[in-house]
Write a protein that holds these residues in place. Structure first.
Motif, PDB file in Angstrom:
ATOM      1  N   THR A   2    -139.088  85.185 -87.945  1.00  0.00           N
ATOM      2  CA  THR A   2    -137.782  84.647 -88.316  1.00  0.00           C
ATOM      3  C   THR A   2    -137.758  84.266 -89.788  1.00  0.00           C
ATOM      4  O   THR A   2    -138.695  83.657 -90.300  1.00  0.00           O
ATOM      5  N   ARG A   3    -136.660  84.632 -90.451  1.00  0.00           N
ATOM      6  CA  ARG A   3    -136.494  84.317 -91.863  1.00  0.00           C
ATOM      7  C   ARG A   3    -135.171  83.613 -92.101  1.00  0.00           C
ATOM      8  O   ARG A   3    -134.264  83.650 -91.269  1.00  0.00           O
ATOM      9  N   PHE A   4    -135.080  82.961 -93.244  1.00  0.00           N
ATOM     10  CA  PHE A   4    -133.832  82.356 -93.699  1.00  0.00           C
ATOM     11  C   PHE A   4    -133.035  83.385 -94.465  1.00  0.00           C
ATOM     12  O   PHE A   4    -133.521  83.990 -95.412  1.00  0.00           O
ATOM     13  N   ASN A   5    -131.794  83.624 -94.044  1.00  0.00           N
ATOM     14  CA  ASN A   5    -130.861  84.493 -94.755  1.00  0.00           C
ATOM     15  C   ASN A   5    -129.725  83.649 -95.320  1.00  0.00           C
ATOM     16  O   ASN A   5    -129.304  82.671 -94.691  1.00  0.00           O
ATOM     17  N   GLY A   6    -129.224  84.033 -96.480  1.00  0.00           N
ATOM     18  CA  GLY A   6    -128.203  83.233 -97.148  1.00  0.00           C
ATOM     19  C   GLY A   6    -126.787  83.622 -96.774  1.00  0.00           C
ATOM     20  O   GLY A   6    -126.528  84.721 -96.290  1.00  0.00           O
ATOM     21  N   CYS A   7    -125.858  82.698 -97.024  1.00  0.00           N
ATOM     22  CA  CYS A   7    -124.445  82.965 -96.786  1.00  0.00           C
ATOM     23  C   CYS A   7    -123.612  82.425 -97.940  1.00  0.00           C
ATOM     24  O   CYS A   7    -124.007  81.482 -98.633  1.00  0.00           O
ATOM     25  N   ASN A  51    -134.352  84.214-105.949  1.00  0.00           N
ATOM     26  CA  ASN A  51    -135.351  83.728-105.001  1.00  0.00           C
ATOM     27  C   ASN A  51    -135.645  84.721-103.886  1.00  0.00           C
ATOM     28  O   ASN A  51    -136.303  84.373-102.900  1.00  0.00           O
ATOM     29  N   GLN A  52    -135.145  85.948-104.062  1.00  0.00           N
ATOM     30  CA  GLN A  52    -135.422  87.048-103.134  1.00  0.00           C
ATOM     31  C   GLN A  52    -135.061  86.699-101.688  1.00  0.00           C
ATOM     32  O   GLN A  52    -135.811  87.000-100.754  1.00  0.00           O
ATOM     33  N   ASP A 214    -135.345  73.856 -87.246  1.00  0.00           N
ATOM     34  CA  ASP A 214    -134.547  74.877 -86.571  1.00  0.00           C
ATOM     35  C   ASP A 214    -135.058  76.279 -86.887  1.00  0.00           C
ATOM     36  O   ASP A 214    -134.936  77.184 -86.056  1.00  0.00           O
ATOM     37  N   LEU A 215    -135.602  76.497 -88.079  1.00  0.00           N
ATOM     38  CA  LEU A 215    -136.224  77.790 -88.375  1.00  0.00           C
ATOM     39  C   LEU A 215    -137.405  78.018 -87.439  1.00  0.00           C
ATOM     40  O   LEU A 215    -137.583  79.106 -86.890  1.00  0.00           O
ATOM     41  N   LYS A 216    -138.201  76.978 -87.246  1.00  0.00           N
ATOM     42  CA  LYS A 216    -139.336  77.078 -86.332  1.00  0.00           C
ATOM     43  C   LYS A 216    -138.859  77.326 -84.905  1.00  0.00           C
ATOM     44  O   LYS A 216    -139.449  78.125 -84.163  1.00  0.00           O
ATOM     45  N   LEU A 217    -137.774  76.644 -84.531  1.00  0.00           N
ATOM     46  CA  LEU A 217    -137.258  76.762 -83.174  1.00  0.00           C
ATOM     47  C   LEU A 217    -136.703  78.160 -82.914  1.00  0.00           C
ATOM     48  O   LEU A 217    -136.956  78.752 -81.848  1.00  0.00           O
ATOM     49  N   GLU A 246    -137.133  74.481 -99.459  1.00  0.00           N
ATOM     50  CA  GLU A 246    -137.878  74.573 -98.204  1.00  0.00           C
ATOM     51  C   GLU A 246    -137.665  75.930 -97.542  1.00  0.00           C
ATOM     52  O   GLU A 246    -138.608  76.526 -97.001  1.00  0.00           O
ATOM     53  N   CYS A 247    -136.432  76.405 -97.582  1.00  0.00           N
ATOM     54  CA  CYS A 247    -136.119  77.693 -96.961  1.00  0.00           C
ATOM     55  C   CYS A 247    -136.800  78.843 -97.694  1.00  0.00           C
ATOM     56  O   CYS A 247    -137.319  79.773 -97.061  1.00  0.00           O
ATOM     57  N   VAL A 248    -136.799  78.781 -99.018  1.00  0.00           N
ATOM     58  CA  VAL A 248    -137.466  79.813 -99.805  1.00  0.00           C
ATOM     59  C   VAL A 248    -138.967  79.813 -99.526  1.00  0.00           C
ATOM     60  O   VAL A 248    -139.591  80.859 -99.365  1.00  0.00           O
ATOM     61  N   ALA A 249    -139.541  78.615 -99.449  1.00  0.00           N
ATOM     62  CA  ALA A 249    -140.969  78.503 -99.151  1.00  0.00           C
ATOM     63  C   ALA A 249    -141.284  79.054 -97.770  1.00  0.00           C
ATOM     64  O   ALA A 249    -142.315  79.721 -97.570  1.00  0.00           O
ATOM     65  N   TRP A 250    -140.409  78.808 -96.798  1.00  0.00           N
ATOM     66  CA  TRP A 250    -140.587  79.369 -95.444  1.00  0.00           C
ATOM     67  C   TRP A 250    -140.636  80.893 -95.523  1.00  0.00           C
ATOM     68  O   TRP A 250    -141.519  81.531 -94.908  1.00  0.00           O
ATOM     69  N   ASN A 251    -139.682  81.485 -96.238  1.00  0.00           N
ATOM     70  CA  ASN A 251    -139.638  82.949 -96.322  1.00  0.00           C
ATOM     71  C   ASN A 251    -140.900  83.532 -96.943  1.00  0.00           C
ATOM     72  O   ASN A 251    -141.375  84.606 -96.550  1.00  0.00           O
TER      73      ASN A 251
END
Length: 255
Positions: A2-7, A51-52, A214-217, A246-251
């Motif tokens: 799972t990754r963070f996508n932007g909107c 931030n890709q 929630d990213l982890k979940l 935090e989201c960028v670091a997760w990705n």
């Protein structure tokens, strides 16, 4: 994984965060707005690009958003998907302006009824690899029904049971859980788990995300098959639940 996508959600030309269920055309006074940005759409495009953060989407919520969407695309040509009012007549136009893909919902449901013919035509016109189907939905007992017209109108299609059919003609799904969109009260865990079980193509879920947990979940519930986007909880949209850093670091650690 799972990754963070932007909107980038646009409403009357401004980047905003809105409670999804409050966006009602015949009662504009019901609109609940969580955040109105002082930044231009290009600011967010550049932020995602630098931030890709890939597979980001620009959603035009109603009229008077075309120029704002164009500005976002000019900043990151080929890096953003565009949705909101997409039809077979304008899909190629938005791709020509630099959209990586177009996102379609309402046009597929004339008078609220799903048209496979329209989906096939659009797929043939722009190509499966450049088409995203938005099957955003509202919950009805133990089912989720696709909602169109800014989530105001319920269609005749169930979201989960339709994924296999729709996946034959598009390369991605975008799914807003409209009942929890903008509330920051947590994701629809049942929906995410069902998406993880049923989806066979890249899928982005939006609605209710409130913290990094929630990213982890979502990762756990979907077995890494569903991505998550944050809206009102994200600090770049005025939130205090999760930071963009935090989201960028997760990705970077979930590739």
């Amino acid at each position: 994984m799972t990754r963070f996508n932007g909107c980038i959600d646009l409403h009357h030309g401004k980047v905003k965060q809105i409670v999804g269920g409050s966006l009602v055309d015949h009662s504009p006074e019901q609109l609940t707005t969580n955040f109105v940005s002082e930044e231009q759409p290009s600011y967010y495009s550049k932020l995602y690009k630098d931030n890709q953060v890939t597979r980001c989407h620009v959603i035009k919520l109603g009229p008077n958003n075309d120029e704002a969407a164009k500005e976002a695309l000019e900043t990151w040509p080929g890096g953003l998907q565009v949705g909101g009012g997409i039809t077979i007549d304008n899909a190629e136009y938005w791709l020509s302006l630099g959209a990586s893909k177009v996102i379609v919902t309402s046009w597929l449901f004339p008078e609220g009824k799903f048209s496979l013919d329209r989906l096939v035509q659009l797929c043939e016109r722009v190509g499966k690899d450049r088409l995203v189907v938005d099957v955003s939905c509202r919950r009805k007992e133990d089912r989720w029904i696709v909602a169109m017209n800014k989530w105001q109108t319920m269609t005749d299609m169930e979201t989960i049971e339709s994924l296999d059919l729709l996946a034959q003609y598009c390369s991605e799904f975008l799914i807003h859980a409209a009942d929890v969109e903008g509330l920051c009260n947590g994701i629809d865990q049942d929906l995410v788990a069902c998406l993880g079980e049923w989806t066979t193509i890249p899928t982005t879920y939006a609605g209710g995300g409130r913290s990094l947990e929630d990213l982890k979940l979502v990762d756990q519930l979907s077995n890494g098959k569903v991505d998550l986007t944050f809206g009102s909880a994200l600090d770049i949209f005025g939130g205090n639940g999760v930071t963009f850093e935090e989201c960028v670091a997760w990705n970077k650690t979930h590739i």
